[in-house]
Scaffold this motif. Structure first.
Motif, PDB file in Angstrom:
ATOM      1  N   UNK A  15     123.265  38.158 -11.156  1.00 49.22           N
ATOM      2  CA  UNK A  15     122.949  37.153 -10.139  1.00 49.22           C
ATOM      3  C   UNK A  15     122.794  35.743 -10.697  1.00 49.22           C
ATOM      4  N   UNK A  16     122.776  35.593 -12.019  1.00 50.07           N
ATOM      5  CA  UNK A  16     122.674  34.258 -12.598  1.00 50.07           C
ATOM      6  C   UNK A  16     123.865  33.413 -12.173  1.00 50.07           C
ATOM      7  N   UNK A  17     123.607  32.153 -11.875  1.00 47.24           N
ATOM      8  CA  UNK A  17     124.671  31.258 -11.427  1.00 47.24           C
ATOM      9  C   UNK A  17     125.727  31.140 -12.514  1.00 47.24           C
ATOM     10  N   UNK A  18     126.970  31.474 -12.169  1.00 47.96           N
ATOM     11  CA  UNK A  18     128.048  31.398 -13.142  1.00 47.96           C
ATOM     12  C   UNK A  18     128.502  29.956 -13.318  1.00 47.96           C
ATOM     13  N   UNK A  19     128.793  29.551 -14.551  1.00 47.50           N
ATOM     14  CA  UNK A  19     129.274  28.178 -14.761  1.00 47.50           C
ATOM     15  C   UNK A  19     130.560  27.926 -13.991  1.00 47.50           C
ATOM     16  N   UNK A  20     130.643  26.746 -13.360  1.00 46.15           N
ATOM     17  CA  UNK A  20     131.892  26.368 -12.713  1.00 46.15           C
ATOM     18  C   UNK A  20     132.930  26.069 -13.782  1.00 46.15           C
ATOM     19  N   UNK A  21     134.158  25.773 -13.333  1.00 45.49           N
ATOM     20  CA  UNK A  21     135.210  25.461 -14.299  1.00 45.49           C
ATOM     21  C   UNK A  21     134.762  24.303 -15.181  1.00 45.49           C
ATOM     22  N   UNK A  22     134.674  24.568 -16.486  1.00 43.84           N
ATOM     23  CA  UNK A  22     134.174  23.560 -17.422  1.00 43.84           C
ATOM     24  C   UNK A  22     135.110  23.428 -18.607  1.00 43.84           C
ATOM     25  N   UNK A  23     135.108  22.266 -19.193  1.00 41.63           N
ATOM     26  CA  UNK A  23     135.889  22.015 -20.395  1.00 41.63           C
ATOM     27  C   UNK A  23     135.395  22.930 -21.515  1.00 41.63           C
ATOM     28  N   UNK A  24     136.304  23.644 -22.215  1.00 43.72           N
ATOM     29  CA  UNK A  24     135.868  24.553 -23.273  1.00 43.72           C
ATOM     30  C   UNK A  24     135.287  23.844 -24.489  1.00 43.72           C
ATOM     31  N   UNK A  25     135.476  22.531 -24.589  1.00 42.40           N
ATOM     32  CA  UNK A  25     134.976  21.815 -25.753  1.00 42.40           C
ATOM     33  C   UNK A  25     133.632  21.135 -25.496  1.00 42.40           C
ATOM     34  N   UNK A  26     133.518  20.385 -24.394  1.00 42.19           N
ATOM     35  CA  UNK A  26     132.252  19.693 -24.142  1.00 42.19           C
ATOM     36  C   UNK A  26     131.348  20.472 -23.193  1.00 42.19           C
TER      37      UNK A  26
END
Length: 227
Positions: free
Chosen positions: A29-40
């Motif tokens: 149920x933890x909020x999943x990260x949205x689409x994010x840059x793999x580096x920053x």
């Protein structure tokens, strides 16, 4: 935070495996990260390609892996770990980070490093708190992943104001000349473990020093990335 042995830290229901600390339902149920840059690690159109910010100015590290944004309930648990003398929370949080690391590895986004390091506290602050929360997370992580762990690889050579009390510009100035690398790192692949990455100034300074000393790659692993 109310703690009952053998129950989930978040929902207090009994655990099938008490050592997990957080049940599978709460983990899912933890909020999943949205689409994010793999580096920053900041929001981006693609979750697999560097964002425009990184194309203009690459961060000091090579990749970042985190569990979720700094939001309840995880932010509340981290607060208790850091400020209420509850080090027994650390293994459960380390397991959540382990699951995210293994998922990123399966997707081919990261490779396991040779060595794991933790962001150090100044000895006076560590004495007042009684422990370094980042070290408590890094220790089981390194053991589970079969990586070397060097608890004193990075030394904080002077005290400074707490980062969370400063602005972004002040955080950068606050960290100049504050760390020293205490082990040989040339040619090695490293991972820096921290609890929360906000502006990234702390891990950036450590990554810069590691790269300056010849480290091949530097990853950042943290529980939360403040977006």
């Amino acid at each position: 935070m109310l703690t009952i042995p053998g129950r989930c830290w978040l929902c207090q229901l009994p655990l099938a495996c008490p050592g997990w600390g957080v049940c599978s339902c709460c983990t899912a149920s933890l909020v999943q990260p949205q689409a994010c840059c793999p580096q920053c690690g900041l929001p981006a159109l693609s979750g697999s390609l560097p964002c425009g910010r990184c194309l203009q100015r690459m961060p000091e590290w090579d990749a970042i892996t985190y569990v979720t944004d700094y939001l309840p309930p995880l932010s509340t648990v981290i607060h208790h770990l850091k400020f209420t003398g509850t080090p027994s929370l650390a293994p459960a949080l380390a397991r959540l980070l382990l699951l995210r690391i293994l998922a990123s590895r399966r997707k081919g986004r990261i490779q396991l490093p040779d060595s794991v390091l933790s962001v150090p506290l100044h000895h006076a602050r560590a004495w007042r708190r009684g422990y370094n929360q980042s070290a408590l997370i890094a220790t089981p992580l390194a053991r589970w992943l079969g990586c070397d762990y060097f608890p004193f690889a990075i030394k904080r050579i002077r005290s400074s104001p707490a980062q969370h009390t400063l602005t972004a510009k002040e955080r950068k100035r606050n960290l100049k000349g504050i760390f020293r690398v205490e082990i040989p790192v040339a040619g090695r692949h490293m991972a820096i473990v921290d609890d929360v990455v906000t502006t990234g100034s702390t891990v950036a300074e450590i990554a810069r020093l590691l790269k300056k000393q010849g480290a091949a790659t530097v990853q950042v692993w943290c529980l939360c990335r403040t977006l």
